[in-house]
Design a protein around this motif. Structure first.
Motif, mmCIF file in Angstrom:
data_model
loop_
_atom_site.group_PDB
_atom_site.id
_atom_site.type_symbol
_atom_site.label_atom_id
_atom_site.label_comp_id
_atom_site.label_asym_id
_atom_site.label_seq_id
_atom_site.Cartn_x
_atom_site.Cartn_y
_atom_site.Cartn_z
ATOM 1 N N GLY A 70 -12.027 -0.300 9.405
ATOM 2 C CA GLY A 70 -11.548 -1.122 8.130
ATOM 3 C C GLY A 70 -9.884 -0.152 7.476
ATOM 4 O O GLY A 70 -10.120 1.425 8.497
ATOM 5 N N CYS A 71 -9.892 -0.389 6.535
ATOM 6 C CA CYS A 71 -9.521 0.838 5.483
ATOM 7 C C CYS A 71 -9.367 0.319 3.895
ATOM 8 O O CYS A 71 -9.510 -0.269 3.555
ATOM 9 N N ALA A 72 -9.474 1.452 3.140
ATOM 10 C CA ALA A 72 -9.211 0.857 1.855
ATOM 11 C C ALA A 72 -7.612 1.864 1.434
ATOM 12 O O ALA A 72 -7.414 2.379 2.314
ATOM 13 N N ALA A 78 0.665 -1.179 -0.122
ATOM 14 C CA ALA A 78 0.139 -0.244 0.170
ATOM 15 C C ALA A 78 1.158 1.535 0.214
ATOM 16 O O ALA A 78 2.012 1.444 1.129
ATOM 17 N N VAL A 79 0.250 1.973 -0.810
ATOM 18 C CA VAL A 79 1.585 3.366 -1.352
ATOM 19 C C VAL A 79 0.400 4.816 0.375
ATOM 20 O O VAL A 79 0.805 5.593 0.390
ATOM 21 N N MET A 80 -1.602 4.815 -0.138
ATOM 22 C CA MET A 80 -2.293 5.020 0.945
ATOM 23 C C MET A 80 -2.835 4.547 1.514
ATOM 24 O O MET A 80 -3.700 3.694 0.798
ATOM 25 N N VAL A 81 -3.567 4.259 2.864
ATOM 26 C CA VAL A 81 -3.957 4.115 3.404
ATOM 27 C C VAL A 81 -4.613 5.294 4.071
ATOM 28 O O VAL A 81 -4.601 6.140 4.603
ATOM 29 N N ALA A 82 -6.516 4.870 3.378
ATOM 30 C CA ALA A 82 -7.761 5.980 4.308
ATOM 31 C C ALA A 82 -8.465 4.993 5.512
ATOM 32 O O ALA A 82 -8.683 3.634 4.609
ATOM 33 N N PRO A 83 -8.751 5.195 5.995
ATOM 34 C CA PRO A 83 -8.920 4.072 7.564
ATOM 35 C C PRO A 83 -10.741 4.566 7.173
ATOM 36 O O PRO A 83 -11.255 5.396 6.311
ATOM 37 N N VAL A 84 -11.636 3.736 7.399
ATOM 38 C CA VAL A 84 -12.991 3.499 7.792
ATOM 39 C C VAL A 84 -13.359 3.313 8.593
ATOM 40 O O VAL A 84 -13.686 1.818 9.517
ATOM 41 N N ILE A 85 -14.039 4.541 8.817
ATOM 42 C CA ILE A 85 -14.335 5.180 10.097
ATOM 43 C C ILE A 85 -16.065 5.192 9.898
ATOM 44 O O ILE A 85 -16.873 5.826 9.476
#
Length: 175
Positions: A143-145, A129-136
């Motif tokens: 989780g995350c995308a 992964a080069v970028m991680v966005a949390p799922v809240i």
């Protein structure tokens, strides 16, 4: 089913303690929701509940849309495993456990673009992964995308799309 040899009694309030060794092995955290199933033979089965896993069709569609738009692989994970993926490693990643590094990135609850790529799952070398966005969702980390592929830098628009997808996915779980 696998026997553990551990026996616990139910207390007067109907509670049973899941032993620390099992909680550690299965990564069951304090306050984690558990789904309860029963079988005809009298068995009671506790399973970690994943609100993100309930939305796997939506996650798959989001991954595919982002893949077509950004031209790079995408994964959506719950707290424990990959629930949807796109790109060349789609089949290999699906259902695999997330790495400790990706878990730590999720736990930060911040969008991250790390200096070096984060392995998505130790079971699939090369998926980073080069970028991680949390799922809240509802205040809970679900989780995350993540955008994959260290071969090209993440554009500003790709980053914004990933964040929008994470927010959309969180709203889907709430509604």
């Amino acid at each position: 089913m696998k026997a553990t040899g551990i026996v616990r009694r139910i207390d007067d309030l109907g509670r049973v303690v899941i032993p620390k060794e099992i909680r550690r092995t299965l990564k069951i955290r304090e306050g984690e929701p558990m789904e309860i199933f029963t079988e005809l033979g009298g068995s009671v089965i506790f399973k970690k509940y994943s609100p993100a896993g309930e939305q796997s069709a939506t996650a798959t569609n989001l991954c595919e849309a982002l893949y077509r738009t950004c031209a790079r692989p995408v994964v959506i994970c719950d707290r424990d495993s990959v629930i949807a993926a796109s790109g060349a490693l789609k089949r290999e990643l699906d259902g695999k456990p997330v790495s400790a590094e990706l878990d730590a990135a999720m736990q930060s609850r911040q969008v991250q673009q790390p200096q070096r790529p984060i392995p998505v799952s130790l079971a699939v070398p090369g998926a980073e992964a080069v970028m991680v966005a949390p799922v809240i969702s509802g205040g809970d980390l679900c989780g995350c995308a993540a955008l994959l592929g260290a071969d090209s830098p993440v554009s500003d628009s790709d980053g914004k799309l990933l964040q929008a997808a994470a927010l959309f996915f969180a709203r889907q779980m709430e509604g």
